[in-house]
Every structure is written in C-alpha cells, then in structure tokens.
Design a protein around this motif. Structure first.
Motif, PDB file in Angstrom:
ATOM      1  N   SER A  69       0.838  -1.195   0.000  1.00 43.76           N
ATOM      2  CA  SER A  69       0.000   0.000   0.000  1.00 43.76           C
ATOM      3  C   SER A  69       0.876   1.248   0.000  1.00 43.76           C
ATOM      4  O   SER A  69       2.115   1.174   0.047  1.00 43.76           O
ATOM      5  CB  SER A  69      -0.913  -0.001   1.220  1.00 43.76           C
ATOM      6  N   ARG A  70       0.246   2.374  -0.023  1.00 40.71           N
ATOM      7  CA  ARG A  70       0.968   3.654  -0.060  1.00 40.71           C
ATOM      8  C   ARG A  70       1.960   3.777   1.095  1.00 40.71           C
ATOM      9  O   ARG A  70       3.086   4.272   0.920  1.00 40.71           O
ATOM     10  CB  ARG A  70      -0.040   4.808  -0.013  1.00 40.71           C
ATOM     11  N   ASP A  71       1.566   3.287   2.281  1.00 37.62           N
ATOM     12  CA  ASP A  71       2.442   3.410   3.445  1.00 37.62           C
ATOM     13  C   ASP A  71       3.388   2.228   3.604  1.00 37.62           C
ATOM     14  O   ASP A  71       4.078   2.106   4.611  1.00 37.62           O
ATOM     15  CB  ASP A  71       1.611   3.598   4.719  1.00 37.62           C
ATOM     16  N   GLY A  72       3.429   1.338   2.613  1.00 39.08           N
ATOM     17  CA  GLY A  72       4.369   0.226   2.630  1.00 39.08           C
ATOM     18  C   GLY A  72       3.849  -1.046   3.261  1.00 39.08           C
ATOM     19  O   GLY A  72       4.599  -2.026   3.387  1.00 39.08           O
ATOM     20  N   ALA A  73       2.592  -1.074   3.651  1.00 41.07           N
ATOM     21  CA  ALA A  73       2.033  -2.272   4.282  1.00 41.07           C
ATOM     22  C   ALA A  73       1.769  -3.358   3.233  1.00 41.07           C
ATOM     23  O   ALA A  73       1.345  -3.068   2.114  1.00 41.07           O
ATOM     24  CB  ALA A  73       0.735  -1.927   5.003  1.00 41.07           C
ATOM     25  N   ALA A  74       2.010  -4.603   3.616  1.00 36.91           N
ATOM     26  CA  ALA A  74       1.757  -5.720   2.710  1.00 36.91           C
ATOM     27  C   ALA A  74       0.261  -5.885   2.482  1.00 36.91           C
ATOM     28  O   ALA A  74      -0.542  -5.702   3.400  1.00 36.91           O
ATOM     29  CB  ALA A  74       2.342  -7.004   3.292  1.00 36.91           C
ATOM     30  N   THR A  75      -0.123  -6.230   1.263  1.00 43.94           N
ATOM     31  CA  THR A  75      -1.538  -6.463   0.941  1.00 43.94           C
ATOM     32  C   THR A  75      -1.855  -7.947   0.792  1.00 43.94           C
ATOM     33  O   THR A  75      -3.013  -8.323   0.731  1.00 43.94           O
ATOM     34  CB  THR A  75      -1.914  -5.767  -0.385  1.00 43.94           C
ATOM     35  N   GLY A  76      -0.839  -8.784   0.692  1.00 46.46           N
ATOM     36  CA  GLY A  76      -1.058 -10.208   0.448  1.00 46.46           C
ATOM     37  C   GLY A  76      -1.228 -10.550  -1.017  1.00 46.46           C
ATOM     38  O   GLY A  76      -1.480 -11.701  -1.367  1.00 46.46           O
ATOM     39  N   VAL A  77      -1.087  -9.566  -1.902  1.00 38.77           N
ATOM     40  CA  VAL A  77      -1.236  -9.758  -3.340  1.00 38.77           C
ATOM     41  C   VAL A  77       0.137  -9.738  -4.000  1.00 38.77           C
ATOM     42  O   VAL A  77       1.012  -8.962  -3.609  1.00 38.77           O
ATOM     43  CB  VAL A  77      -2.135  -8.660  -3.948  1.00 38.77           C
ATOM     44  N   THR A  78       0.328 -10.598  -4.978  1.00 35.57           N
ATOM     45  CA  THR A  78       1.561 -10.646  -5.757  1.00 35.57           C
ATOM     46  C   THR A  78       1.226 -10.550  -7.234  1.00 35.57           C
ATOM     47  O   THR A  78       0.225 -11.109  -7.685  1.00 35.57           O
ATOM     48  CB  THR A  78       2.330 -11.954  -5.488  1.00 35.57           C
ATOM     49  N   VAL A  79       2.032  -9.824  -8.005  1.00 33.60           N
ATOM     50  CA  VAL A  79       1.833  -9.712  -9.453  1.00 33.60           C
ATOM     51  C   VAL A  79       3.145 -10.044 -10.165  1.00 33.60           C
ATOM     52  O   VAL A  79       4.216  -9.797  -9.627  1.00 33.60           O
ATOM     53  CB  VAL A  79       1.364  -8.294  -9.843  1.00 33.60           C
ATOM     54  N   PRO A  80       3.066 -10.631 -11.385  1.00 29.89           N
ATOM     55  CA  PRO A  80       1.863 -11.079 -12.106  1.00 29.89           C
ATOM     56  C   PRO A  80       1.400 -12.433 -11.584  1.00 29.89           C
ATOM     57  O   PRO A  80       2.072 -13.054 -10.750  1.00 29.89           O
ATOM     58  CB  PRO A  80       2.360 -11.180 -13.557  1.00 29.89           C
ATOM     59  N   GLY A  89      10.764  -8.122  -4.996  1.00 29.90           N
ATOM     60  CA  GLY A  89      10.590  -6.698  -4.760  1.00 29.90           C
ATOM     61  C   GLY A  89       9.145  -6.388  -4.451  1.00 29.90           C
ATOM     62  O   GLY A  89       8.308  -7.294  -4.317  1.00 29.90           O
ATOM     63  N   ALA A  90       8.849  -5.104  -4.352  1.00 33.10           N
ATOM     64  CA  ALA A  90       7.495  -4.678  -3.984  1.00 33.10           C
ATOM     65  C   ALA A  90       7.025  -3.572  -4.914  1.00 33.10           C
ATOM     66  O   ALA A  90       7.779  -2.649  -5.234  1.00 33.10           O
ATOM     67  CB  ALA A  90       7.454  -4.191  -2.538  1.00 33.10           C
ATOM     68  N   TYR A  91       5.767  -3.696  -5.332  1.00 36.49           N
ATOM     69  CA  TYR A  91       5.107  -2.727  -6.206  1.00 36.49           C
ATOM     70  C   TYR A  91       4.132  -1.925  -5.360  1.00 36.49           C
ATOM     71  O   TYR A  91       3.200  -2.469  -4.782  1.00 36.49           O
ATOM     72  CB  TYR A  91       4.378  -3.470  -7.320  1.00 36.49           C
ATOM     73  N   ARG A  92       4.372  -0.631  -5.262  1.00 36.77           N
ATOM     74  CA  ARG A  92       3.552   0.215  -4.397  1.00 36.77           C
ATOM     75  C   ARG A  92       2.339   0.736  -5.177  1.00 36.77           C
ATOM     76  O   ARG A  92       2.490   1.423  -6.190  1.00 36.77           O
ATOM     77  CB  ARG A  92       4.371   1.389  -3.861  1.00 36.77           C
ATOM     78  N   VAL A  93       1.153   0.422  -4.676  1.00 41.07           N
ATOM     79  CA  VAL A  93      -0.084   0.919  -5.284  1.00 41.07           C
ATOM     80  C   VAL A  93      -0.624   2.018  -4.378  1.00 41.07           C
ATOM     81  O   VAL A  93      -1.113   1.755  -3.288  1.00 41.07           O
ATOM     82  CB  VAL A  93      -1.117  -0.215  -5.453  1.00 41.07           C
TER      83      VAL A  93
END
Length: 336
Positions: free
Chosen positions: A119-130, A201-205
């Motif tokens: 998320s915007r504040d860096g919290a994990a969402t549990g989602v991975t892409v692709p 890595g991490a994709y920030r939404v």
C-alpha cells in the motif's frame, strides 16, 4: 563479476524516493551500481538525491516524461545488465543476486520476477503480481500480437545490449509515458525471457483500493485502452524501423480487454450490461478463450465470473467487476 545498474527514474516522488534508493543500495550483489535520473522534479526529490553523495550517480534533467527518462538512463548506463526501478517501488536485498544467477544459466535478454503489492504506506496487501509466468519464447507469440504476462516495470531485469536494439524510443508530445511498455515487450523480440516465480521486490499501489475498479498508478480503466493502442502502434513502428520485424496491426491482451470490459459494464444498468455482452464482448472473450498463457481452469473461472455481471443485482455485478479488475478486491480489508 558482471556489473548491474539499478536505474531509478523519478518525477516528484519525494515521499517514496529514499526507500527506492535505499533498497537499491542494500543489494547483496557486490557489483551493483545505482543511477538516479530525475526528470525535472519540482518537489524535494533533488535534495534527497543530493543527500546520497557519491553513493549514487545522479542525472538531473528537464521534465520531458518517462520515455525521455528511460532514453537518458540507457545513454548513461555502462554495465551489462540493468533493472529499471520505479521511484515508488522497492527491491529486496537478494534481488540482483537471484536475477544474475538466472542470467548466468542461459542467454536471456530479460529476467522477470514477481512483485509483492504494498500500500501507499508500505504495508503488505497479500497480493503478488503477475499471476502467470511468461514462456521463454515470448517473441513468437508477440509476433502474433499476444502481449505476454509481465510484472510492472520494477520486476524486470534486462541485458543492456538487448534494450539498445530498439531504444531510444521516439519522444513525442503524445508518447511521453509508458516507457516500460516498450522495454517489457520490445525486449522479447530480440531474445528469450526467463521468469522467477517468487517476489524479489514490492510494487507500491498508492492510487488504488479494494473498492476501486482500477488497479494502477497511472491510467484508469477509462484511459488505459487508448494508451495501450497508442503504445502498440509506437512499438510496431520501432520494431519495423530498428529490427525489421512487422508486428500485426491488432494485439491481444486480457489486461487491455479487461479495462474495456470494466469501463463498459461497471455501474451500468442491466440492459446495458446485456447489450455489451451480446454485441461487443468478442475481443474480451477471445482474450480469455484463446489466451496462450492460461490453463483451462483459469479460462473457465474467468468466463464464469464475467457472466455473473448479467444477473439483475447491481451490487454483485459491480463486486464481480472489481474482483476481476483489481487484485486488491480479492483480499478485501487485508489491503488497507
């Protein structure tokens, strides 16, 4: 040891930039260099860049858009390999090491890896892409118009010489953005692609939430189809001029068709939903049924979910659209 550049292209991302640079500097691969190209930021980005001193190499340029920033980065890079990291994303410390291990195993033009969505504040969402890996020979399918599954920009590492086969991309007033589109798909025309099936890595939404229909930081679903068409046209031009490869006039991609589906169906009256499915859903259904990257179970599940939009209960229909379009919707409150 082969050298790698992590090139960070930034424009007005002061709130995220330091995290991106820190993650690049924290790589456990010794021969990693960090380049930051600032595309005319007007916030505090340049102060942040200056604070790193000689630990990074900085290029400060006037604002001209993402395509211009990628072109300049490719001019500056003097290593064999490069990761083009978005300024709002992160790499995990072993990312370059794992990528280089894959590059050393065969002659790949690109190695892609999954990204955890934060998320915007860096919290994990549990989602991975692709959600799907790409086949090694993406080029043959691309020549048939199929855009292969790829992570966002930050989940791709390239052989620099492969990118230079078709970069620089022409800079126009209409084509300032979407540089990652040309890198991701163009590279498949000059070599094979390897996929690493776990996140490096991490994709920030930061412009999407579970209740949104769009899953992106740039174009929303109402704008994405037009942008995709323009970029495909530009890719065809570059492929023809630089590589002597003729790509088909039309392309096939579920993400593109999904954006059209969502813009037409989401929030629409029941009669409009039925009309769209009856008369305008051919390309959407083709992107599912003929998809060369999906198995039968995923195709049937996606078609079944899509058909739920035809029931006369708008809250369920709209939820289904969000579920299909936005991976965060599948995690509900976990994305907050």
């Amino acid at each position: 040891m082969k050298s790698v550049t992590i090139a960070i292209c930034n424009y007005n991302y002061e709130q995220f930039l330091a995290d991106a640079i820190d993650s690049a500097l924290a790589q456990d691969y010794p021969a990693t260099r960090v380049l930051v190209v600032d595309d005319g930021s007007t916030d505090r980005s340049r102060e942040i860049i200056a604070s790193y001193g000689s630990r990074i190499r900085a290029v400060l340029k006037p604002n001209a858009g993402q395509v211009s920033a990628y072109n300049r980065a490719l001019d500056e890079i003097d290593t064999e390999y490069v990761i083009l990291l978005d300024a709002d994303d992160l790499l995990y410390p072993a990312a370059v090491t794992e990528v280089m291990r894959r590059f050393d195993s065969a002659d790949y033009a690109k190695v892609q890896f999954r990204l955890d969505v934060i998320s915007r504040d860096g919290a994990a969402t549990g989602v991975t892409v692709p959600h799907s890996d790409a086949p090694a020979d993406c080029g043959s399918l691309l020549r048939q118009g199929w855009l292969y599954p790829s992570p966002p920009a930050s989940g791709n590492a390239y052989k620099t010489s492969a990118l230079r086969r078709f970069f620089p991309i022409p800079e126009t007033s209409e084509g300032r953005y979407g540089a990652d589109f040309f890198a991701i798909y163009g590279v498949a025309l000059v070599g094979q692609v390897a996929s690493i099936s776990h996140a490096l890595g991490a994709y920030r939404v930061h412009k999407s939430a579970p209740k949104d229909v769009s899953f992106a930081n740039s174009e929303k679903n109402t704008k994405a189809p037009k942008a995709y068409m323009a970029r495909w046209g530009a890719l065809r031009f570059v492929a023809r001029e630089r590589l002597r490869i003729d790509l088909p006039e039309a392309f096939h991609d579920f993400s593109h068709e999904k954006a059209i589906f969502c813009s037409e169906v989401y929030g629409a009256p029941l009669i409009e939903r039925w009309r769209w499915f009856a008369f305008e859903s051919r390309d959407y259904l083709h992107s599912i049924v003929a998809n060369p990257f999906w198995g039968l179970a995923k195709k049937l599940a996606t078609i079944g979910l899509s058909c739920l939009c035809l029931i006369p209960y708008a809250p369920l229909s709209d939820y289904v659209v969000r579920f299909i379009s936005n991976p965060l919707a599948r995690r509900g409150s976990a994305a907050h």
